[in-house]
Design a protein around this motif. Structure first.
Motif, PDB file in Angstrom:
ATOM      1  N   GLN A   1       0.821  -1.205   0.000  1.00 55.65           N
ATOM      2  CA  GLN A   1       0.000   0.000   0.000  1.00 55.65           C
ATOM      3  C   GLN A   1       0.859   1.261   0.000  1.00 55.65           C
ATOM      4  N   ARG A   2       1.935   1.240   0.770  1.00 52.88           N
ATOM      5  CA  ARG A   2       2.839   2.400   0.802  1.00 52.88           C
ATOM      6  C   ARG A   2       3.486   2.625  -0.570  1.00 52.88           C
ATOM      7  N   ILE A   3       3.889   1.558  -1.223  1.00 53.43           N
ATOM      8  CA  ILE A   3       4.502   1.687  -2.543  1.00 53.43           C
ATOM      9  C   ILE A   3       3.484   2.210  -3.556  1.00 53.43           C
ATOM     10  N   TYR A   4       2.257   1.753  -3.435  1.00 49.71           N
ATOM     11  CA  TYR A   4       1.194   2.237  -4.326  1.00 49.71           C
ATOM     12  C   TYR A   4       0.990   3.745  -4.152  1.00 49.71           C
ATOM     13  N   PHE A   5       0.981   4.204  -2.901  1.00 51.45           N
ATOM     14  CA  PHE A   5       0.827   5.639  -2.633  1.00 51.45           C
ATOM     15  C   PHE A   5       2.019   6.421  -3.175  1.00 51.45           C
ATOM     16  N   LEU A   6       3.214   5.852  -3.058  1.00 56.56           N
ATOM     17  CA  LEU A   6       4.415   6.522  -3.571  1.00 56.56           C
ATOM     18  C   LEU A   6       4.347   6.646  -5.093  1.00 56.56           C
ATOM     19  N   LEU A   7       3.954   5.577  -5.772  1.00 58.68           N
ATOM     20  CA  LEU A   7       3.801   5.623  -7.222  1.00 58.68           C
ATOM     21  C   LEU A   7       2.729   6.639  -7.621  1.00 58.68           C
TER      22      LEU A   7
ATOM     23  N   THR B   1       1.544   4.008 -14.753  1.00 57.65           N
ATOM     24  CA  THR B   1       0.262   3.322 -14.930  1.00 57.65           C
ATOM     25  C   THR B   1       0.457   1.906 -15.454  1.00 57.65           C
ATOM     26  N   ASP B   2       1.469   1.688 -16.307  1.00 58.65           N
ATOM     27  CA  ASP B   2       1.760   0.330 -16.774  1.00 58.65           C
ATOM     28  C   ASP B   2       2.241  -0.547 -15.624  1.00 58.65           C
ATOM     29  N   LEU B   3       3.072   0.015 -14.762  1.00 63.43           N
ATOM     30  CA  LEU B   3       3.569  -0.736 -13.613  1.00 63.43           C
ATOM     31  C   LEU B   3       2.437  -1.068 -12.643  1.00 63.43           C
ATOM     32  N   ILE B   4       1.581  -0.078 -12.380  1.00 68.26           N
ATOM     33  CA  ILE B   4       0.444  -0.313 -11.491  1.00 68.26           C
ATOM     34  C   ILE B   4      -0.514  -1.322 -12.119  1.00 68.26           C
ATOM     35  N   SER B   5      -0.749  -1.215 -13.425  1.00 66.35           N
ATOM     36  CA  SER B   5      -1.621  -2.174 -14.115  1.00 66.35           C
ATOM     37  C   SER B   5      -1.086  -3.596 -13.978  1.00 66.35           C
ATOM     38  N   GLU B   6       0.222  -3.737 -14.105  1.00 66.14           N
ATOM     39  CA  GLU B   6       0.847  -5.062 -14.051  1.00 66.14           C
ATOM     40  C   GLU B   6       0.800  -5.655 -12.650  1.00 66.14           C
ATOM     41  N   ILE B   7       1.031  -4.827 -11.632  1.00 64.97           N
ATOM     42  CA  ILE B   7       1.178  -5.333 -10.270  1.00 64.97           C
ATOM     43  C   ILE B   7      -0.118  -5.251  -9.460  1.00 64.97           C
TER      44      ILE B   7
ATOM     45  N   PHE C   1       7.223  -9.525  -3.135  1.00 64.24           N
ATOM     46  CA  PHE C   1       5.938 -10.008  -2.645  1.00 64.24           C
ATOM     47  C   PHE C   1       5.631 -11.451  -3.068  1.00 64.24           C
ATOM     48  N   ASN C   2       6.628 -12.134  -3.620  1.00 58.80           N
ATOM     49  CA  ASN C   2       6.481 -13.539  -4.011  1.00 58.80           C
ATOM     50  C   ASN C   2       5.265 -13.766  -4.914  1.00 58.80           C
TER      51      ASN C   2
ATOM     52  N   GLU D   1       0.035 -12.847 -11.448  1.00 63.12           N
ATOM     53  CA  GLU D   1      -0.664 -12.576 -10.182  1.00 63.12           C
ATOM     54  C   GLU D   1      -0.586 -11.089  -9.852  1.00 63.12           C
ATOM     55  N   GLU D   2      -1.663 -10.538  -9.281  1.00 60.27           N
ATOM     56  CA  GLU D   2      -1.730  -9.124  -8.905  1.00 60.27           C
ATOM     57  C   GLU D   2      -1.929  -8.976  -7.419  1.00 60.27           C
ATOM     58  N   ILE D   3      -1.513  -7.825  -6.891  1.00 64.21           N
ATOM     59  CA  ILE D   3      -1.687  -7.522  -5.476  1.00 64.21           C
ATOM     60  C   ILE D   3      -3.056  -6.897  -5.263  1.00 64.21           C
ATOM     61  N   ASN D   4      -3.802  -7.441  -4.355  1.00 58.81           N
ATOM     62  CA  ASN D   4      -5.112  -6.884  -3.994  1.00 58.81           C
ATOM     63  C   ASN D   4      -4.966  -6.034  -2.738  1.00 58.81           C
TER      64      ASN D   4
END
Length: 249
Positions: free
Chosen positions: A25-31, A81-87, A238-239, A244-247
């Motif tokens: 979540q912290r990385i998502y906010f940073l991105l 956005t591509d990185l967020i879409s992928e992960i 995150f293994n 697979e995507e992070i929820n």
């Protein structure tokens, strides 16, 4: 004894899961912060133009390598956005796009308020200078937002189309296919609106379109290794399994 060991193992796994969720979540906010900063700044600095390659080569009456400095931070938004879409998935990428709209509107409100306040006689930046630099911000933000909306949603849709079609393989293909088309949509839309509002002469439209698109395509191709690196680091941290995507909670 076995019950205690089993319980401790479950508790340890639970703590690790919570730790990973908070980190994601912290990385998502940073991105998201990097995305919004790049977007807002590109709207503020667009009025300065420069030569991005020291060659005098004309196309459609304009120098091929003449573009706005506002284009410099903009490719970062597509990489993010591509990185967020992928992960993180399609929904989280769309959420960032929508937040970017509100950030642009809010920045425009602040600038208009600052422009309305009269400068003091000793102010290093007087009213005329401030208006010259930021006076076209509303039109720039409007044009940028329309282009941004179309381009980002096109980018996300095409990215996931290729991701589903290739079953998560060939990252380079979906990254470049989505970015190339979305960057063309972005460049064409913003220039069209700026020409319609009289901020740029129509005679420069095709030249600036060609130059801007070529520059963005080159940047998109160059950022592919960075996308691979980012995806690799995320999957390792995150293994994550293939596709697979992070929820996020």
């Amino acid at each position: 004894m076995y019950c205690f060991i089993f319980t401790e193992r479950i508790y340890s796994q639970y703590r690790m899961a919570i730790k990973n969720a908070l980190a994601a979540q912290r990385i998502y906010f940073l991105l998201g912060a990097l995305f919004i900063t790049s977007l807002v700044v590109s709207n503020l600095i667009f009025q300065k133009f420069f030569y991005w390659y020291p060659v005098n080569l004309s196309i459609f009456g304009s120098n091929l390598f003449e573009i706005s400095v506002g284009i410099l931070p903009y490719p970062i938004t597509f990489l993010i956005t591509d990185l967020i879409s992928e992960i993180y998935g399609k929904k989280r990428a769309n959420d960032i796009v929508i937040i970017g709209i509100f950030a642009s509107l809010f920045s425009m409100l602040i600038i208009y308020t600052a422009n309305a306040v009269p400068a003091t006689p000793w102010s290093p930046v007087n009213n005329e200078t401030f208006t010259t630099v930021f006076g076209s911000t509303a039109i720039a933000v409007f044009a940028s937002m329309m282009a941004y909306l179309l381009a980002q949603f096109v980018d996300i849709q095409i990215y996931h189309f290729w991701k589903n079609l290739t079953k998560g393989k060939h990252l380079w293909l979906r990254n470049n296919c989505s970015t190339f088309l979305s960057q063309f949509v972005d460049t064409a839309t913003v220039l069209l609106l700026l020409c319609l509002f009289g901020k740029i002469e129509w005679s420069k439209f095709l030249g600036l379109l060609s130059s801007g698109f070529i520059f963005k395509v080159l940047i998109a191709a160059l950022d592919t290794p960075f996308l691979y690196l980012g995806v690799h680091l995320f999957k390792k941290r995150f293994n994550l399994k293939p596709n697979e995507e992070i929820n996020l909670l």
